[in-house]
Write an enzyme that holds these catalytic residues in place. Structure first.
Site, PDB file in Angstrom:
ATOM      1  N   TYR A  98       0.845  -1.187   0.000  1.00  0.00           N
ATOM      2  CA  TYR A  98       0.000   0.000   0.000  1.00  0.00           C
ATOM      3  C   TYR A  98       0.885   1.243   0.000  1.00  0.00           C
ATOM      4  O   TYR A  98       2.002   1.217   0.526  1.00  0.00           O
ATOM      5  CB  TYR A  98      -0.914   0.040   1.229  1.00  0.00           C
ATOM      6  CG  TYR A  98      -1.983  -1.028   1.236  1.00  0.00           C
ATOM      7  CD1 TYR A  98      -3.178  -0.844   0.548  1.00  0.00           C
ATOM      8  CD2 TYR A  98      -1.785  -2.222   1.925  1.00  0.00           C
ATOM      9  CE1 TYR A  98      -4.161  -1.825   0.553  1.00  0.00           C
ATOM     10  CE2 TYR A  98      -2.754  -3.218   1.923  1.00  0.00           C
ATOM     11  CZ  TYR A  98      -3.948  -3.009   1.237  1.00  0.00           C
ATOM     12  OH  TYR A  98      -4.907  -3.985   1.235  1.00  0.00           O
ATOM     13  N   CYS A 253      -0.763   3.318 -12.891  1.00  0.00           N
ATOM     14  CA  CYS A 253      -1.126   2.464 -11.762  1.00  0.00           C
ATOM     15  C   CYS A 253      -2.633   2.246 -11.772  1.00  0.00           C
ATOM     16  O   CYS A 253      -3.415   3.200 -11.674  1.00  0.00           O
ATOM     17  CB  CYS A 253      -0.706   3.086 -10.428  1.00  0.00           C
ATOM     18  SG  CYS A 253      -0.856   1.930  -9.037  1.00  0.00           S
TER      19      CYS A 253
END
Length: 279
Positions: A98, A253
């Protein structure tokens, strides 16, 4: 002789004052240049306490974790991420990367914005977390390290939760008065409810209108909508991202199908592999 001795004393006193000034200045510069040590360990997991959990939508929440002291920094280079360890619904260990939405300028804590999917293994762990629980974290991780001035402009292609590394890089660039890099972001989602960090992104666009541009794209837009519709197309990239050049870079992304489609679009538009980076 008395006159010469007086001048000698004056000279020695002046030298002494100068030496002290240099020493004090050196200590001051040393303190200013010395960065605080980060709290992360790249080899071992460390536990951080959850101090705030804010539900943003039915499946998205912000998690704020405390660092050891109010002046502590996480120590995460811009563009890198952390690994979080938890347990899925069956009790098995799961580890997932993350990217915090905070920077090292945010002292004493770090924050994650998490989209929790019904069948997601790590999503289960975050869904079950309560204030006071601890998260095991290891890092930094990742191949991307941002350096001021490495490019003239970034183009960013993000989908869903893939916005978090883009937001981190954009914030670091825009909040640095010595950084003149421009950022052009295309952010794709299904509906308006799926747009993460919209308030923060719109705030950046308003505060830095000459350096940050954002274009939202939705598969299922509302009746009144002035952004893009459908999937991110070559035409959208051509219109809203910097043209291919040696001093620009396109960051990607998003979900795997989007990443694959964007790579194909970029290649056809003339962006070389050196001009691209996928988180």
């Amino acid at each position: 002789m008395d006159f010469l001795q007086g001048r000698s004393v004056e000279t020695m006193a002046a030298i002494a004052v100068a030496v002290v000034a240099v020493a004090v200045g050196g200590v001051f510069l040393l303190r200013r240049s010395k960065k605080p040590k980060g709290c992360l360990d790249p080899e071992n997991f460390k536990k951080f306490k959850l101090v705030e959990k804010t539900q943003i939508s039915h499946n998205v929440a912000k998690f704020r974790f405390a660092l050891p002291a109010p002046t502590s920094v996480l120590g995460l280079p811009i563009g890198q991420h952390i690994s979080c360890r938890g347990q899925d619904a069956t009790g098995e260990e799961v580890i997932k990367p993350y990217t915090p939405t905070t920077l090292d300028s945010d002292l004493g804590n770090f924050q994650l914005v998490i989209k929790m999917y019904p069948q997601g293994r790590m999503s289960h762990h975050f869904r079950e977390m309560k204030v006071g629980d601890y998260m095991s974290v290891k890092g930094p991780k990742g191949r991307f390290k941002y350096q001021v001035g490495q490019v003239r402009a970034f183009g960013m292609l993000a989908g869903g939760s893939g916005i978090t590394p883009m937001f981190q890089v954009a914030r670091a660039i825009l909040e640095n008065p010595n950084d003149k890099t421009k950022v052009h972001l295309i952010y794709a989602n299904v509906t308006t409810e799926d747009i993460l960090l919209k308030e923060e992104l719109d705030s950046l666009a308003k505060e830095y209108p000459d350096r940050f541009k954002i274009y939202y794209v939705l598969n299922q837009p509302p009746e009144i909508w002035n952004g893009g519709v459908g999937f991110v197309s070559q035409e959208m990239i051509k219109t809203h991202c910097p043209a291919p050049a040696e001093d620009i870079q396109i960051l990607r992304c998003g979900p795997p199908p989007m990443n694959k489609a964007m790579a194909a679009h970029l290649e056809e538009l003339g962006y070389t592999k050196e001009m691209q980076f996928q988180f």
